[in-house]
Design a protein around this motif. Structure first.
Motif, PDB file in Angstrom:
ATOM      1  N   LEU B 136       2.286  -1.463 -12.092  1.00 30.22           N
ATOM      2  CA  LEU B 136       3.082  -0.572 -11.246  1.00 30.22           C
ATOM      3  C   LEU B 136       3.266  -1.216  -9.872  1.00 30.22           C
ATOM      4  O   LEU B 136       2.334  -1.811  -9.324  1.00 30.22           O
ATOM      5  CB  LEU B 136       2.378   0.784 -11.069  1.00 30.22           C
ATOM      6  N   LYS B 137       4.462  -1.062  -9.338  1.00 31.02           N
ATOM      7  CA  LYS B 137       4.747  -1.574  -7.985  1.00 31.02           C
ATOM      8  C   LYS B 137       4.701  -0.398  -7.015  1.00 31.02           C
ATOM      9  O   LYS B 137       5.545   0.510  -7.087  1.00 31.02           O
ATOM     10  CB  LYS B 137       6.132  -2.232  -7.973  1.00 31.02           C
ATOM     11  N   ILE B 138       3.699  -0.386  -6.169  1.00 32.03           N
ATOM     12  CA  ILE B 138       3.444   0.755  -5.272  1.00 32.03           C
ATOM     13  C   ILE B 138       2.984   0.211  -3.915  1.00 32.03           C
ATOM     14  O   ILE B 138       2.212  -0.759  -3.883  1.00 32.03           O
ATOM     15  CB  ILE B 138       2.366   1.690  -5.904  1.00 32.03           C
ATOM     16  N   PRO B 139       3.429   0.797  -2.812  1.00 27.30           N
ATOM     17  CA  PRO B 139       3.026   0.226  -1.522  1.00 27.30           C
ATOM     18  C   PRO B 139       1.637   0.672  -1.046  1.00 27.30           C
ATOM     19  O   PRO B 139       1.154   1.747  -1.408  1.00 27.30           O
ATOM     20  CB  PRO B 139       4.093   0.756  -0.553  1.00 27.30           C
ATOM     21  N   ILE B 140       1.026  -0.174  -0.227  1.00 27.29           N
ATOM     22  CA  ILE B 140      -0.196   0.194   0.479  1.00 27.29           C
ATOM     23  C   ILE B 140       0.114   0.263   1.972  1.00 27.29           C
ATOM     24  O   ILE B 140       1.100  -0.318   2.440  1.00 27.29           O
ATOM     25  CB  ILE B 140      -1.343  -0.822   0.285  1.00 27.29           C
ATOM     26  N   ALA B 141      -0.726   0.965   2.726  1.00 27.13           N
ATOM     27  CA  ALA B 141      -0.605   1.020   4.191  1.00 27.13           C
ATOM     28  C   ALA B 141      -1.957   1.466   4.729  1.00 27.13           C
ATOM     29  O   ALA B 141      -2.219   2.649   4.897  1.00 27.13           O
ATOM     30  CB  ALA B 141       0.490   1.998   4.608  1.00 27.13           C
ATOM     31  N   HIS B 142      -2.844   0.506   4.945  1.00 27.48           N
ATOM     32  CA  HIS B 142      -4.174   0.879   5.413  1.00 27.48           C
ATOM     33  C   HIS B 142      -4.892  -0.251   6.139  1.00 27.48           C
ATOM     34  O   HIS B 142      -4.573  -1.415   5.957  1.00 27.48           O
ATOM     35  CB  HIS B 142      -5.038   1.378   4.241  1.00 27.48           C
ATOM     36  N   GLY B 143      -5.862   0.138   6.941  1.00 33.93           N
ATOM     37  CA  GLY B 143      -6.725  -0.829   7.614  1.00 33.93           C
ATOM     38  C   GLY B 143      -8.133  -0.812   7.047  1.00 33.93           C
ATOM     39  O   GLY B 143      -8.912  -1.734   7.252  1.00 33.93           O
ATOM     40  N   GLU B 144      -8.459   0.273   6.344  1.00 30.36           N
ATOM     41  CA  GLU B 144      -9.798   0.399   5.770  1.00 30.36           C
ATOM     42  C   GLU B 144      -9.696   0.784   4.304  1.00 30.36           C
ATOM     43  O   GLU B 144      -9.854   1.943   3.947  1.00 30.36           O
ATOM     44  CB  GLU B 144     -10.609   1.445   6.553  1.00 30.36           C
ATOM     45  N   GLY B 145      -9.380  -0.212   3.489  1.00 32.23           N
ATOM     46  CA  GLY B 145      -9.189   0.072   2.071  1.00 32.23           C
ATOM     47  C   GLY B 145     -10.027  -0.815   1.179  1.00 32.23           C
ATOM     48  O   GLY B 145      -9.803  -0.910  -0.022  1.00 32.23           O
ATOM     49  N   ASN B 146     -11.002  -1.440   1.806  1.00 35.61           N
ATOM     50  CA  ASN B 146     -11.842  -2.422   1.140  1.00 35.61           C
ATOM     51  C   ASN B 146     -12.950  -1.671   0.387  1.00 35.61           C
ATOM     52  O   ASN B 146     -13.922  -1.231   0.990  1.00 35.61           O
ATOM     53  CB  ASN B 146     -12.391  -3.332   2.250  1.00 35.61           C
ATOM     54  N   TYR B 147     -12.755  -1.533  -0.915  1.00 39.13           N
ATOM     55  CA  TYR B 147     -13.697  -0.717  -1.692  1.00 39.13           C
ATOM     56  C   TYR B 147     -15.034  -1.433  -1.840  1.00 39.13           C
ATOM     57  O   TYR B 147     -15.090  -2.588  -2.264  1.00 39.13           O
ATOM     58  CB  TYR B 147     -13.133  -0.371  -3.078  1.00 39.13           C
ATOM     59  N   TYR B 148     -16.089  -0.720  -1.475  1.00 38.95           N
ATOM     60  CA  TYR B 148     -17.419  -1.308  -1.529  1.00 38.95           C
ATOM     61  C   TYR B 148     -18.404  -0.364  -2.222  1.00 38.95           C
ATOM     62  O   TYR B 148     -18.365   0.854  -2.011  1.00 38.95           O
ATOM     63  CB  TYR B 148     -17.936  -1.602  -0.108  1.00 38.95           C
ATOM     64  N   HIS B 149     -19.237  -0.932  -3.026  1.00 41.47           N
ATOM     65  CA  HIS B 149     -20.377  -0.203  -3.570  1.00 41.47           C
ATOM     66  C   HIS B 149     -21.402  -1.253  -3.982  1.00 41.47           C
ATOM     67  O   HIS B 149     -21.089  -2.443  -4.025  1.00 41.47           O
ATOM     68  CB  HIS B 149     -19.955   0.655  -4.763  1.00 41.47           C
TER      69      HIS B 149
END
Lengths: 98, 237
Positions: B136-149
Protein backbone atom coordinates in the motif's frame (compact mmCIF):
# COMPACT_ATOMS: atom_id res chain seq x y z
CA UNK A 1 7.47 53.62 34.49
CA UNK A 2 9.50 50.70 35.69
CA UNK A 3 9.53 47.67 33.56
CA UNK A 4 8.73 44.71 35.77
CA UNK A 5 11.41 42.08 35.78
CA UNK A 6 11.16 38.58 37.09
CA UNK A 7 12.55 39.44 40.50
CA UNK A 8 9.67 41.88 41.01
CA UNK A 9 7.16 39.16 40.39
CA UNK A 10 8.20 36.19 42.42
CA UNK A 11 6.27 33.08 41.62
CA UNK A 12 4.24 32.15 44.61
CA UNK A 13 5.73 29.11 46.21
CA UNK A 14 9.32 29.70 45.19
CA UNK A 15 9.83 31.92 48.20
CA UNK A 16 8.15 29.54 50.58
CA UNK A 17 11.27 27.87 51.80
CA UNK A 18 9.37 25.44 53.96
CA UNK A 19 7.88 23.63 50.94
CA UNK A 20 9.26 20.21 50.30
CA UNK A 21 11.14 19.67 47.08
CA UNK A 22 11.93 16.71 44.95
CA UNK A 23 13.92 16.39 41.76
CA UNK A 24 13.13 13.62 39.33
CA UNK A 25 15.66 12.54 36.72
CA UNK A 26 14.29 10.63 33.76
CA UNK A 27 16.61 8.89 31.32
CA UNK A 28 16.33 6.31 28.59
CA UNK A 29 17.08 2.78 29.67
CA UNK A 30 20.40 1.27 28.68
CA UNK A 31 20.11 -0.17 25.22
CA UNK A 32 17.37 2.18 24.05
CA UNK A 33 18.66 4.26 21.17
CA UNK A 34 19.02 7.92 22.12
CA UNK A 35 19.19 9.72 18.76
CA UNK A 36 19.63 13.07 20.51
CA UNK A 37 22.56 11.80 22.55
CA UNK A 38 24.17 10.29 19.46
CA UNK A 39 23.84 13.58 17.59
CA UNK A 40 25.34 15.55 20.48
CA UNK A 41 28.24 13.10 20.68
CA UNK A 42 28.88 13.55 16.94
CA UNK A 43 28.85 17.32 17.41
CA UNK A 44 31.40 16.99 20.21
CA UNK A 45 33.64 14.90 17.97
CA UNK A 46 33.36 17.56 15.27
CA UNK A 47 34.34 20.19 17.82
CA UNK A 48 37.47 18.24 18.57
CA UNK A 49 36.42 16.65 21.85
CA UNK A 50 37.55 13.23 20.73
CA UNK A 51 37.62 11.68 24.19
CA UNK A 52 33.85 11.94 24.68
CA UNK A 53 32.74 8.72 23.15
CA UNK A 54 29.12 8.59 24.31
CA UNK A 55 26.38 11.00 25.37
CA UNK A 56 23.04 9.99 26.83
CA UNK A 57 20.42 12.70 27.18
CA UNK A 58 17.61 12.90 29.69
CA UNK A 59 15.48 15.40 31.53
CA UNK A 60 14.68 16.43 35.02
CA UNK A 61 11.65 17.80 36.82
CA UNK A 62 11.62 19.93 39.95
CA UNK A 63 8.59 19.30 42.08
CA UNK A 64 7.52 21.56 44.91
CA UNK A 65 5.18 19.96 47.39
CA UNK A 66 3.10 21.50 50.14
CA UNK A 67 4.23 20.60 53.63
CA UNK A 68 2.63 17.67 55.32
CA UNK A 69 1.64 15.74 52.18
CA UNK A 70 0.81 12.17 53.09
CA UNK A 71 2.72 9.23 51.81
CA UNK A 72 5.01 11.43 49.76
CA UNK A 73 7.44 8.77 48.59
CA UNK A 74 4.61 6.68 47.31
CA UNK A 75 2.94 9.63 45.59
CA UNK A 76 6.11 10.73 43.82
CA UNK A 77 6.79 7.20 42.71
CA UNK A 78 3.30 6.95 41.24
CA UNK A 79 3.72 10.30 39.46
CA UNK A 80 6.96 9.05 37.93
CA UNK A 81 5.75 5.66 36.79
CA UNK A 82 2.42 6.90 35.45
CA UNK A 83 3.32 10.23 33.91
CA UNK A 84 6.85 11.60 34.06
CA UNK A 85 8.51 8.46 32.71
CA UNK A 86 7.41 5.79 30.29
CA UNK A 87 8.53 2.59 32.01
CA UNK A 88 8.83 0.82 28.66
CA UNK A 89 11.79 2.97 27.60
CA UNK A 90 12.80 5.10 30.58
CA UNK A 91 14.16 4.83 34.11
CA UNK A 92 13.75 7.47 36.78
CA UNK A 93 15.51 8.51 39.95
CA UNK A 94 13.94 10.54 42.71
CA UNK A 95 15.96 12.95 44.82
CA UNK A 96 14.18 14.36 47.88
CA UNK A 97 15.17 17.77 49.21
CA UNK A 98 13.69 19.39 52.25
CA UNK B 1 -22.23 1.90 11.20
CA UNK B 2 -20.79 4.80 13.08
CA UNK B 3 -17.24 6.10 13.43
CA UNK B 4 -16.19 8.29 16.34
CA UNK B 5 -13.21 10.59 15.79
CA UNK B 6 -11.55 11.87 18.95
CA UNK B 7 -10.46 15.50 18.98
CA UNK B 8 -7.72 16.49 21.43
CA UNK B 9 -6.34 20.00 21.71
CA UNK B 10 -3.62 19.77 19.04
CA UNK B 11 -5.24 17.10 16.88
CA UNK B 12 -4.83 18.05 13.23
CA UNK B 13 -5.96 14.98 11.31
CA UNK B 14 -9.40 14.71 12.88
CA UNK B 15 -11.11 16.40 9.92
CA UNK B 16 -9.23 14.20 7.45
CA UNK B 17 -10.38 11.10 9.32
CA UNK B 18 -13.91 12.49 9.46
CA UNK B 19 -13.90 13.21 5.72
CA UNK B 20 -12.53 9.77 4.85
CA UNK B 21 -15.20 7.95 6.86
CA UNK B 22 -18.09 10.29 6.04
CA UNK B 23 -17.54 11.50 2.50
CA UNK B 24 -15.49 8.73 0.93
CA UNK B 25 -16.68 5.66 2.82
CA UNK B 26 -20.15 7.17 3.26
CA UNK B 27 -20.69 6.16 6.89
CA UNK B 28 -21.92 8.10 9.87
CA UNK B 29 -19.22 9.93 11.86
CA UNK B 30 -19.18 11.97 15.02
CA UNK B 31 -16.41 13.99 16.65
CA UNK B 32 -15.67 12.98 20.24
CA UNK B 33 -14.33 15.82 22.37
CA UNK B 34 -11.41 14.97 24.67
CA UNK B 35 -13.23 16.19 27.78
CA UNK B 36 -16.28 14.09 27.08
CA UNK B 37 -16.86 10.63 28.51
CA UNK B 38 -19.39 9.70 25.83
CA UNK B 39 -18.38 7.62 22.83
CA UNK B 40 -21.80 8.39 21.26
CA UNK B 41 -22.43 4.75 20.40
CA UNK B 42 -19.51 4.61 17.99
CA UNK B 43 -18.74 1.23 16.46
CA UNK B 44 -15.19 2.25 15.62
CA UNK B 45 -13.13 4.86 17.45
CA UNK B 46 -10.38 6.70 15.59
CA UNK B 47 -7.59 8.39 17.53
CA UNK B 48 -6.30 10.76 14.86
CA UNK B 49 -2.92 12.27 14.15
CA UNK B 50 -1.63 15.57 15.42
CA UNK B 51 0.13 16.83 18.50
CA UNK B 52 -2.27 16.16 21.34
CA UNK B 53 -1.61 18.52 24.24
CA UNK B 54 1.36 19.89 22.32
CA UNK B 55 3.18 16.55 22.63
CA UNK B 56 4.38 17.84 25.98
CA UNK B 57 6.38 15.38 28.05
CA UNK B 58 6.17 12.60 25.45
CA UNK B 59 3.92 12.24 22.44
CA UNK B 60 0.60 10.89 23.67
CA UNK B 61 1.55 10.97 27.35
CA UNK B 62 -0.98 13.57 28.48
CA UNK B 63 -3.80 12.49 26.15
CA UNK B 64 -3.80 9.14 27.86
CA UNK B 65 -5.34 10.71 30.98
CA UNK B 66 -8.15 12.56 29.19
CA UNK B 67 -11.73 11.52 30.01
CA UNK B 68 -12.39 10.29 26.47
CA UNK B 69 -9.34 8.00 26.44
CA UNK B 70 -10.47 6.42 29.71
CA UNK B 71 -13.66 5.47 27.83
CA UNK B 72 -11.73 4.34 24.76
CA UNK B 73 -9.71 1.99 26.99
CA UNK B 74 -12.92 0.43 28.36
CA UNK B 75 -14.36 0.22 24.85
CA UNK B 76 -11.23 -1.51 23.55
CA UNK B 77 -11.13 -3.91 26.49
CA UNK B 78 -14.69 -4.94 25.74
CA UNK B 79 -13.75 -5.74 22.14
CA UNK B 80 -14.59 -2.46 20.36
CA UNK B 81 -12.60 -1.53 17.26
CA UNK B 82 -10.03 1.19 17.90
CA UNK B 83 -7.54 2.58 15.40
CA UNK B 84 -4.79 4.97 16.40
CA UNK B 85 -3.11 6.80 13.56
CA UNK B 86 0.25 8.52 14.09
CA UNK B 87 -0.25 10.50 17.32
CA UNK B 88 -3.17 8.12 17.97
CA UNK B 89 -0.71 5.21 17.86
CA UNK B 90 1.47 7.03 20.38
CA UNK B 91 -1.57 7.52 22.63
CA UNK B 92 -2.41 3.80 22.41
CA UNK B 93 1.08 2.76 23.50
CA UNK B 94 1.10 5.30 26.33
CA UNK B 95 -2.33 4.06 27.43
CA UNK B 96 -1.06 0.49 27.46
CA UNK B 97 -3.51 -0.72 24.82
CA UNK B 98 -0.61 -1.58 22.56
CA UNK B 99 2.88 -2.75 23.58
CA UNK B 100 6.12 -0.87 23.01
CA UNK B 101 6.86 2.80 22.51
CA UNK B 102 7.46 5.29 19.71
CA UNK B 103 10.70 7.16 20.12
CA UNK B 104 12.40 9.92 18.14
CA UNK B 105 13.12 9.12 14.49
CA UNK B 106 16.67 7.79 14.27
CA UNK B 107 17.68 10.67 11.96
CA UNK B 108 16.02 13.18 14.35
CA UNK B 109 14.05 14.87 11.56
CA UNK B 110 10.34 15.21 11.03
CA UNK B 111 9.57 13.07 8.04
CA UNK B 112 6.65 13.80 5.69
CA UNK B 113 6.44 11.69 2.53
CA UNK B 114 4.78 8.76 0.83
CA UNK B 115 6.01 5.35 1.92
CA UNK B 116 5.17 1.79 0.95
CA UNK B 117 3.67 -0.59 3.47
CA UNK B 118 3.43 -4.32 3.18
CA UNK B 119 0.40 -5.97 4.72
CA UNK B 120 1.81 -8.66 7.00
CA UNK B 121 -1.51 -9.72 8.50
CA UNK B 122 -4.37 -9.61 6.04
CA UNK B 123 -6.73 -11.45 8.37
CA UNK B 124 -7.38 -8.79 10.98
CA UNK B 125 -10.26 -6.32 11.12
CA UNK B 126 -8.16 -3.49 9.72
CA UNK B 127 -6.79 -5.27 6.65
CA UNK B 128 -9.28 -8.03 5.83
CA UNK B 129 -10.00 -6.44 2.42
CA UNK B 130 -6.27 -6.54 1.54
CA UNK B 131 -4.26 -9.41 0.14
CA UNK B 132 -1.43 -11.01 2.10
CA UNK B 133 1.76 -9.03 1.39
CA UNK B 134 -0.18 -6.45 -0.61
CA UNK B 135 1.82 -3.23 -0.91
CA UNK B 136 0.00 0.00 0.00
CA UNK B 137 1.18 3.52 -0.79
CA UNK B 138 0.34 5.71 2.20
CA UNK B 139 2.00 8.88 3.52
CA UNK B 140 3.76 9.37 6.84
CA UNK B 141 4.21 12.66 8.74
CA UNK B 142 5.98 12.30 12.05
CA UNK B 143 9.03 13.06 14.14
CA UNK B 144 8.56 10.27 16.66
CA UNK B 145 7.60 7.13 14.82
CA UNK B 146 10.53 4.92 15.64
CA UNK B 147 8.91 1.80 17.04
CA UNK B 148 10.84 0.36 19.94
CA UNK B 149 10.37 -2.57 22.25
CA UNK B 150 12.67 -5.04 23.95
CA UNK B 151 14.11 -7.73 21.74
CA UNK B 152 12.16 -10.54 23.38
CA UNK B 153 8.92 -8.55 23.20
CA UNK B 154 9.45 -7.81 19.51
CA UNK B 155 9.91 -11.53 19.01
CA UNK B 156 6.64 -12.19 20.83
CA UNK B 157 4.89 -9.75 18.49
CA UNK B 158 6.44 -11.51 15.52
CA UNK B 159 5.49 -14.95 16.80
CA UNK B 160 1.89 -14.01 17.49
CA UNK B 161 1.49 -12.27 14.12
CA UNK B 162 0.67 -8.89 15.64
CA UNK B 163 2.74 -6.92 13.15
CA UNK B 164 0.23 -5.66 10.62
CA UNK B 165 2.30 -3.30 8.45
CA UNK B 166 6.00 -3.05 7.63
CA UNK B 167 7.86 -0.39 5.67
CA UNK B 168 9.07 -1.80 2.36
CA UNK B 169 10.23 -0.50 -1.00
CA UNK B 170 7.90 -0.13 -3.99
CA UNK B 171 8.46 -3.77 -4.89
CA UNK B 172 7.46 -4.99 -1.46
CA UNK B 173 11.04 -5.79 -0.43
CA UNK B 174 12.11 -5.27 3.16
CA UNK B 175 15.12 -2.95 2.96
CA UNK B 176 16.93 -0.66 5.33
CA UNK B 177 16.41 2.31 3.00
CA UNK B 178 12.66 1.87 3.00
CA UNK B 179 12.55 2.29 6.78
CA UNK B 180 11.83 6.01 7.28
CA UNK B 181 12.44 6.30 11.02
CA UNK B 182 14.57 3.48 12.39
CA UNK B 183 11.66 1.33 13.60
CA UNK B 184 12.74 -2.13 14.74
CA UNK B 185 12.00 -4.79 12.12
CA UNK B 186 10.60 -2.01 9.84
CA UNK B 187 7.43 -1.99 11.94
CA UNK B 188 4.85 0.54 10.73
CA UNK B 189 1.74 -0.80 12.46
CA UNK B 190 0.82 -3.37 15.11
CA UNK B 191 -2.34 -4.74 16.60
CA UNK B 192 -3.20 -6.14 20.00
CA UNK B 193 -3.41 -9.86 20.56
CA UNK B 194 -7.21 -9.85 20.35
CA UNK B 195 -7.11 -8.04 17.01
CA UNK B 196 -9.49 -5.17 17.79
CA UNK B 197 -6.90 -2.42 18.38
CA UNK B 198 -4.51 -1.20 15.69
CA UNK B 199 -1.83 1.47 15.85
CA UNK B 200 -0.05 2.70 12.74
CA UNK B 201 2.25 5.64 12.03
CA UNK B 202 1.26 6.17 8.37
CA UNK B 203 -1.93 8.07 7.56
CA UNK B 204 -4.53 5.99 5.68
CA UNK B 205 -7.03 8.85 5.94
CA UNK B 206 -4.73 10.98 3.77
CA UNK B 207 -4.76 8.40 0.99
CA UNK B 208 -8.41 7.79 0.22
CA UNK B 209 -8.75 9.27 -3.29
CA UNK B 210 -6.54 9.06 -6.36
CA UNK B 211 -6.48 12.84 -6.56
CA UNK B 212 -4.63 12.85 -3.22
CA UNK B 213 -1.89 10.68 -4.71
CA UNK B 214 -3.21 7.31 -3.55
CA UNK B 215 -6.46 5.67 -2.57
CA UNK B 216 -4.78 2.72 -0.84
CA UNK B 217 -5.64 3.97 2.64
CA UNK B 218 -9.32 3.50 1.93
CA UNK B 219 -8.75 -0.25 2.24
CA UNK B 220 -8.24 0.17 5.98
CA UNK B 221 -11.61 1.89 6.29
CA UNK B 222 -13.33 -0.61 4.01
CA UNK B 223 -11.82 -3.49 5.97
CA UNK B 224 -13.18 -2.02 9.19
CA UNK B 225 -16.62 -1.75 7.67
CA UNK B 226 -16.65 -5.34 6.53
CA UNK B 227 -15.25 -6.49 9.90
CA UNK B 228 -18.04 -4.57 11.60
CA UNK B 229 -20.65 -6.17 9.37
CA UNK B 230 -19.27 -9.65 10.00
CA UNK B 231 -19.18 -9.03 13.76
CA UNK B 232 -22.75 -7.73 13.65
CA UNK B 233 -24.06 -10.74 11.75
CA UNK B 234 -22.22 -13.05 14.13
CA UNK B 235 -23.66 -11.12 17.08
CA UNK B 236 -27.21 -11.33 15.77
CA UNK B 237 -26.85 -14.98 14.73
Amino acid sequence: MRIPINEDRPIEGNLMAENEKAVVHVRLKDGVLDPQGVTIQKALAQMGFDDFVSVRSGRFFELEISVGADNLDHQIDEICSKLLANPVIENYEIERKS
Amino acid sequence: MKFGVVTFPGSNCDYDAYAAARHILGEEVEFLWHKSSDLCQSDVVILPGGFSYGDYLRAGAIARFSPIVQEVVKFAESGGFVIGICNGFQVLTEAGLLPGALIRNSHLKFSCKYVYLRVEDAECAFTRDCDHHEVLKIPIAHGEGNYYHFKEDIQKLEDSGQIVFRYVDGDGQLTENSNPNGSLNNIAGIRNREGNVLGMMPHPERAVEDILGSADGLKVFESLRSAYQVARVAGVG
